[in-house]
Design a protein around this motif. Structure first.
Motif, short mmCIF file in Angstrom:
data_model
loop_
_atom_site.label_atom_id
_atom_site.label_comp_id
_atom_site.label_asym_id
_atom_site.label_seq_id
_atom_site.Cartn_x
_atom_site.Cartn_y
_atom_site.Cartn_z
N LEU A 85 7.32 17.27 -4.04
CA LEU A 85 6.65 16.00 -4.41
C LEU A 85 6.72 15.17 -3.03
CD1 LEU A 85 6.32 16.59 -7.47
CD2 LEU A 85 6.64 14.10 -7.68
N LEU A 86 7.70 15.40 -2.38
CA LEU A 86 8.01 14.54 -1.04
C LEU A 86 7.14 14.90 0.00
CD1 LEU A 86 11.93 14.26 -1.13
CD2 LEU A 86 10.17 12.39 -1.56
N PRO A 87 6.84 16.21 0.30
CA PRO A 87 5.91 16.36 1.21
C PRO A 87 4.54 16.15 0.87
CG PRO A 87 7.17 18.47 0.84
CD PRO A 87 7.36 17.64 -0.24
N VAL A 88 3.97 16.10 -0.35
CA VAL A 88 2.78 15.52 -0.59
C VAL A 88 2.54 13.97 -0.44
CG1 VAL A 88 1.04 15.36 -2.43
CG2 VAL A 88 2.45 17.53 -2.27
N PRO B 82 0.77 -1.30 0.06
CA PRO B 82 -0.08 -0.19 0.06
C PRO B 82 0.87 1.49 0.13
CG PRO B 82 -0.83 -1.65 1.63
CD PRO B 82 0.33 -1.96 1.15
N TYR B 83 2.06 1.32 0.69
CA TYR B 83 3.01 2.46 0.85
C TYR B 83 3.30 2.75 -0.49
CZ TYR B 83 2.66 2.25 5.90
OH TYR B 83 2.22 2.21 7.08
N VAL B 84 3.64 1.58 -1.39
CA VAL B 84 4.36 1.68 -2.77
C VAL B 84 3.16 2.34 -3.58
CG1 VAL B 84 5.37 0.55 -4.73
CG2 VAL B 84 5.87 -0.24 -2.49
N SER C 10 1.18 6.47 -6.82
CA SER C 10 -0.03 7.25 -7.16
C SER C 10 0.19 8.82 -7.18
CB SER C 10 -1.15 6.91 -6.15
OG SER C 10 -1.66 5.62 -6.11
N VAL C 11 0.98 9.32 -6.21
CA VAL C 11 1.47 10.59 -6.35
C VAL C 11 2.36 11.02 -7.33
CG1 VAL C 11 2.44 12.45 -4.84
CG2 VAL C 11 0.86 10.81 -3.71
#
Length: 687
Positions: A489-492, A461-463, A468-469
């Motif tokens: 991107l990383l904060p999102v 699920p994390y992957v 997805s983002v």
């Protein structure tokens, strides 16, 4: 290192909430640019020529000529006769009827085309276009505001977090304040340094006003922000000086007390004294102002720290380590795996110190949970960001290529892979052979492999969330995941992971009191609480290192060395020493700028290949960050894991190596790497 903490409850509304809003604003402003680009493309696809519809069309003022013959006759009638002396004097000659007709016909055609275009645009300007245009222009205004506000956001964020770090005694120093003398000396010198920063900013403002160059309102506001920020910082340190905590031991040693002075204070006192002696009291203010010129880079540092603190609030790191636990790796091998895995995120954060602040606590806690001894875990944490700075898409390498036309990113990243292989191999050899204290009895593959596969399932699920983002940005906003987009991107991604954990835990109905997830709001709040003091300590240190770079530049120290050497070998010896020393006292980006202006030209003139020189520079910087007496990466490790863990490691008994393993092991690995990277290539091209 953590020099003590105040209760965060009173500071959350003062610093954490504003800092969270500022960081979110940075992400919003940077993302709005991508959204606006897609909106322009979408508008052009839905309504051809949308760029003309962004503003209301203006009705042409010309009158369409219906009778060309009449217009030609009128023009010819108004022309002066050929024998008119005034016409000859003014340069007016007899007009050719054919040319007059051609000009009138062209004018009439242009006027008709303008009226036709106006009518077509009026027809296309439907309510749907107007509504879309309103949103698109709002986003455009938001982008313009965000670009203009970046500088102010940086100053407010630095000052807000610096005040928080002062109130919580969280600045980076060689050791913690343990006694009353430590506290008195440290806070006194901090107050003096902060007053020096305030005075320099005021003098800089006054000298700018006195100059002949007109000062814009935006620049004046920026000066006022710096002055107000340093005034608050001075008051905060003065308040702390007066309010002595009750948990300090009486007495103290003067030599140890000076080691408790924050590094930014030492840098400020050195640079401020130097600039005052040469009659340039505004020097610190000028060099701190250079932070504003690189506002996006320093804001990215804040975002990376925030990402790391959010990572601490998730189970992601624990789940990743769960994949390796079935193999029952000895702690030394697990430490090597942790450092290798950390290389990829380090490449995106752009500097090892930033990664240690962002993810060091997670790496240390997981290594300790897996059975690693304290010294080994501290060594791996300090070195966790040292291998990835040569890998694509490290921003530091991009900055080097931008400042030096002699090299390209492809060349640097191409050789960076081999440097990474070398340093990783040497660290693995040193970690698993020197002072190895565990037996290498790995679990059988038939037993460990299925268990590792099962451990991968919770990561799916994390992957999916991460993918997805990334795909959303890729296809919806046409943004690839690289060194330029990673900060936004990383904060999102981390917020999405926290949201996933919140939803999944809520679905499982696991209460926080039973060990469940603490909730999205509390996770973000705790992450931001940790972020504010870390940003204040780190960015203030980076800003003052730029000032130290100014001292080195203005003192013309480099002019004392030859501008070229007859032998590339002797030049390389000097380069290595200088670069390691710079790595001890300056941040990576500031040091690169200074090296480009000074040392690099000497290296090129001495026959050292530019790509080779910059590979040596990157490795030398990392060795400098791990080398006493400063050892910045070790100080940052102490900052995030806590003073108690370091003191507990120092209290352990054993051989000299065992008692200092956290310092010696990284030095051996990076020291051998630097010698090989610096001198082996010379065998192939140096004469």
């Amino acid at each position: 290192m953590i020099q003590g903490r105040m209760s965060r409850s009173g500071l959350e509304w003062f610093s954490s909430l504003p800092a969270c809003l500022l960081l979110l604003a940075v992400v919003l402003f940077s993302t709005s640019s991508d959204i606006h680009n897609q909106m322009l493309r979408g508008g052009e696809q839905m309504w051809g020529g949308y760029y003309k519809l962004r503003m209301d069309p203006v009705k042409p003022q010309c009158e369409v000529i219906q009778d060309v013959d009449a217009a030609v006759a009128k023009e010819m009638a108004e022309a002066p006769p050929a024998d008119d002396p005034m016409a000859a004097l003014l340069g007016d000659f007899e007009k050719d009827p054919a040319e007059v007709r051609l000009a009138i016909e062209r004018s009439a055609a242009d006027c008709r085309a303008a009226h036709t275009s106006y009518a077509e645009l009026q027809d296309k300007l439907t309510p749907g276009v107007k509504a879309y245009r309103t949103v698109e222009l709002f986003v455009a205004d938001l982008i313009a505001f965000g670009l203009a506000a970046q500088r102010y956001i940086l100053v407010i964020l630095v000052m807000l977090c610096a005040v928080t770090a002062t109130l919580t005694r969280h600045h980076i120093a060689m050791r913690a304040m343990e006694t009353r003398l430590d506290y008195t000396v440290s806070m006194t010198l901090q107050t003096i340094a902060n007053a020096m920063l305030l005075g320099s900013s005021v003098i800089f403002r006054q000298s700018t006003l006195a100059s002949s160059t007109a000062l814009s309102s935006e620049e004046m506001l920026l000066h006022n922000f710096w002055i107000a920020g340093f005034a608050c910082l001075t008051l905060a340190s003065l308040y702390r000086l007066v309010r002595v905590p009750d948990d300090l031991e009486p007495g103290g040693s003067p030599s140890k007390a000076f080691m408790a002075v924050p590094l930014y204070t030492v840098m400020c006192l050195i640079s401020g004294t130097y600039f005052a002696l040469i009659g340039h009291s505004s020097g610190i203010g000028i060099y701190l102002g250079k932070m504003v010129e690189l506002a996006d880079m320093f804001l990215n540092v804040g975002l990376y720290v925030w990402v790391g603190m959010m990572l601490k609030q998730t189970k992601l790191a624990t789940l990743v380590f769960d994949v390796f636990r079935p193999w029952r790796m000895p702690p030394e091998m697990l430490a090597v795996v942790a450092v290798l895995v950390a290389a990829i995120p380090t490449a995106y954060t752009g500097a090892s110190g930033i990664f240690v602040i962002a993810a060091g606590a997670v790496i240390y806690s997981e290594l300790r949970a897996a059975g690693a001894r304290r010294h080994l875990a501290l060594a791996a944490t300090a070195m966790s960001g040292s291998l990835g700075v040569v890998l694509r898409p490290c921003l530091l390498v991009v900055v080097i290529a931008y400042l030096n036309r002699e090299v390209t990113t492809d060349e640097l990243f191409g050789w960076g892979i081999w440097v990474f292989v070398l340093t990783a191999t040497l660290f693995g050899i040193v970690a698993t052979t020197v002072n190895r204290q565990s037996q290498f009895n790995l679990a059988p593959g038939s037993e460990a492999f299925p268990a590792s596969i099962r451990a991968l399932r919770p990561l799916i699920p994390y992957v999916l969330v991460i993918v997805s983002v990334v795909l959303l940005y890729r296809f919806a906003l046409d943004v690839k995941m690289d060194e330029f987009s990673a900060p936004r991107l990383l904060p999102v991604i981390m917020l999405s992971i926290l949201l996933y954990e919140h939803v999944s835990r809520k679905r499982e109905r696991v209460a926080a009191s039973e060990g469940g997830h603490q909730g999205l709001e509390r996770s973000v709040r705790n992450a931001t609480n940790d972020t504010t003091a870390e940003i204040g300590a780190l960015l203030l240190l980076l800003g003052l290192s730029v000032s130290i770079g100014g001292v080195i530049e203005r003192s013309h120290i480099m002019e004392a060395f030859p501008q070229a050497f007859d032998s590339a070998w002797s030049a390389m010896v000097l380069m290595v020493v200088i670069l390691v020393v710079l790595g001890m006292i300056m941040d990576a980006f500031g040091a690169v700028i200074l090296v480009t202006a000074t040392v690099a030209t000497i290296a090129y003139s001495s026959g050292i290949h530019p790509v080779h020189f910059w590979m040596v520079t990157l490795v030398a910087f990392e060795l400098g960050y791990l080398s006493p007496p400063v050892a910045l990466n070790h100080l940052l490790t102490r900052q995030v894991v806590g003073e108690a863990e370091v003191l507990a490691a120092q209290a352990e008994e054993g051989t000299f190596y065992q008692r200092h393993e956290r310092i010696i092991m990284p030095l051996i690995a990076m020291g051998i790497s630097l010698v090989l990277v610096a001198f082996v290539p010379l065998l192939f091209y140096a004469v």
